[in-house]
Scaffold this motif. Structure first.
Motif, PDB file in Angstrom:
ATOM      1  N   THR A 108     -15.771 -15.744 -29.600  1.00 50.94           N
ATOM      2  CA  THR A 108     -14.583 -15.244 -28.907  1.00 50.94           C
ATOM      3  C   THR A 108     -14.602 -15.646 -27.439  1.00 50.94           C
ATOM      4  O   THR A 108     -13.595 -16.100 -26.883  1.00 50.94           O
ATOM      5  N   SER A 109     -15.758 -15.491 -26.804  1.00 49.10           N
ATOM      6  CA  SER A 109     -15.870 -15.882 -25.392  1.00 49.10           C
ATOM      7  C   SER A 109     -15.665 -17.378 -25.225  1.00 49.10           C
ATOM      8  O   SER A 109     -15.012 -17.822 -24.265  1.00 49.10           O
ATOM      9  N   CYS A 110     -16.199 -18.167 -26.151  1.00 44.22           N
ATOM     10  CA  CYS A 110     -16.004 -19.615 -26.093  1.00 44.22           C
ATOM     11  C   CYS A 110     -14.522 -19.957 -26.128  1.00 44.22           C
ATOM     12  O   CYS A 110     -14.039 -20.775 -25.332  1.00 44.22           O
ATOM     13  N   ARG A 111     -13.803 -19.335 -27.053  1.00 44.73           N
ATOM     14  CA  ARG A 111     -12.361 -19.602 -27.178  1.00 44.73           C
ATOM     15  C   ARG A 111     -11.629 -19.229 -25.896  1.00 44.73           C
ATOM     16  O   ARG A 111     -10.745 -19.957 -25.432  1.00 44.73           O
ATOM     17  N   LEU A 112     -11.982 -18.079 -25.326  1.00 45.84           N
ATOM     18  CA  LEU A 112     -11.312 -17.622 -24.106  1.00 45.84           C
ATOM     19  C   LEU A 112     -11.585 -18.568 -22.942  1.00 45.84           C
ATOM     20  O   LEU A 112     -10.675 -18.882 -22.163  1.00 45.84           O
ATOM     21  N   TYR A 113     -12.838 -19.023 -22.810  1.00 47.92           N
ATOM     22  CA  TYR A 113     -13.158 -19.919 -21.709  1.00 47.92           C
ATOM     23  C   TYR A 113     -12.455 -21.267 -21.877  1.00 47.92           C
ATOM     24  O   TYR A 113     -11.960 -21.844 -20.904  1.00 47.92           O
ATOM     25  N   VAL A 114     -12.409 -21.764 -23.117  1.00 53.53           N
ATOM     26  CA  VAL A 114     -11.728 -23.031 -23.377  1.00 53.53           C
ATOM     27  C   VAL A 114     -10.243 -22.900 -23.065  1.00 53.53           C
ATOM     28  O   VAL A 114      -9.619 -23.808 -22.522  1.00 53.53           O
ATOM     29  N   ARG A 115      -9.668 -21.752 -23.361  1.00 53.49           N
ATOM     30  CA  ARG A 115      -8.241 -21.529 -23.115  1.00 53.49           C
ATOM     31  C   ARG A 115      -7.933 -21.264 -21.637  1.00 53.49           C
ATOM     32  O   ARG A 115      -7.008 -21.849 -21.075  1.00 53.49           O
ATOM     33  N   ASP A 116      -8.735 -20.402 -21.013  1.00 52.82           N
ATOM     34  CA  ASP A 116      -8.399 -19.927 -19.667  1.00 52.82           C
ATOM     35  C   ASP A 116      -9.046 -20.723 -18.539  1.00 52.82           C
ATOM     36  O   ASP A 116      -8.556 -20.703 -17.410  1.00 52.82           O
ATOM     37  N   GLN A 117     -10.166 -21.375 -18.832  1.00 61.87           N
ATOM     38  CA  GLN A 117     -10.882 -22.090 -17.773  1.00 61.87           C
ATOM     39  C   GLN A 117     -10.818 -23.606 -17.941  1.00 61.87           C
ATOM     40  O   GLN A 117     -11.614 -24.331 -17.340  1.00 61.87           O
ATOM     41  N   ALA A 118      -9.886 -24.062 -18.758  1.00 61.21           N
ATOM     42  CA  ALA A 118      -9.800 -25.497 -19.046  1.00 61.21           C
ATOM     43  C   ALA A 118      -9.687 -26.308 -17.760  1.00 61.21           C
ATOM     44  O   ALA A 118      -8.801 -26.077 -16.942  1.00 61.21           O
TER      45      ALA A 118
END
Length: 225
Positions: A123-133
């Protein structure tokens, strides 16, 4: 999901880089990053930089960050620190996540992180990929791309020697956080900064080099200017 197989050397590089940050203190701040006003010391907080594991078990990589009070806007702000805004884990871990995610889905990224000894859930991976791209400078090592922040930290660790602390300033530089850029990282995206630097270099060359022509008018024009 079957655990990915990676060379032990890759895990060692990642582990050494993150371990070099353990116990580091970030205490410097020239001015308020929000308004540029003067600051004074407020307190110090401990922050989790990374969660890692190896054959000896799980452990927490933690740092201390001094906080400041801005006398102009009354905000409480942090010292220069290797964390992206709005995140609770060290920037090299997010860099590693983003770099791996360029070639694989988030669930596979989490599995590769785990194989390297870094604990970060899907979940954290997905959020970082989405929000910190953002583009992350990286290097190909043994068929896997690693962010330069991780590689630089590992190099710092090897130079310092076991048990020798690495300074906060060295860590910030390795992670790509020069203090001058903090207010924009609040800083401009890497692509924008690269384009800006290229334009500046082009303009400087135009000023320094005379225009070419058979009659030398370009040189006279510059001299007249």
């Amino acid at each position: 999901m079957k655990s990915p197989r990676i060379l032990p050397m890759l895990g060692s590089i990642v582990q050494a880089g993150l371990a070099s940050v353990d116990g580091a203190a970030f205490t410097e701040l020239g001015a308020c990053p929000a308004c540029g006003g003067p600051v004074s010391g407020y307190d110090t907080k401990k922050k989790i930089f990374a969660l890692v594991h190896d054959e000896s078990g799980r452990r927490t990589i933690a740092v201390t960050v001094r906080r400041f009070y801005c006398r102009a806007c009354n905000r409480i702000v942090n010292a220069d620190e290797p964390f992206y805004p709005g995140t609770r884990i060290g920037s090299p871990v997010i860099d590693l996540c983003l770099t791996l995610a360029e070639t694989m889905p988030a669930n596979r990224t989490a599995a590769y992180l785990d194989a390297m000894g870094v604990l970060l859930d899907r979940t954290s991976c997905r959020l970082y990929v989405r929000d910190q791209a953002r583009p992350v400078m990286s290097s190909d090592l043994f068929g896997i791309r690693l962010p330069l922040s991780i590689v630089s930290l590992s190099t710092l660790a090897s130079r310092a020697g076991e048990g020798t602390p690495v300074s906060g300033a060295e860590i910030l530089a390795a992670c790509g956080f020069p203090s001058a850029d903090r207010a924009a990282l609040h800083r401009a995206p890497r692509k924008e900064r690269d384009e800006r630097d290229a334009q500046k270099e082009k303009e400087e060359r135009h000023v320094q080099q005379p225009e070419r022509g058979g009659n030398g008018n370009g040189s006279r024009k510059q001299a007249d200017a």
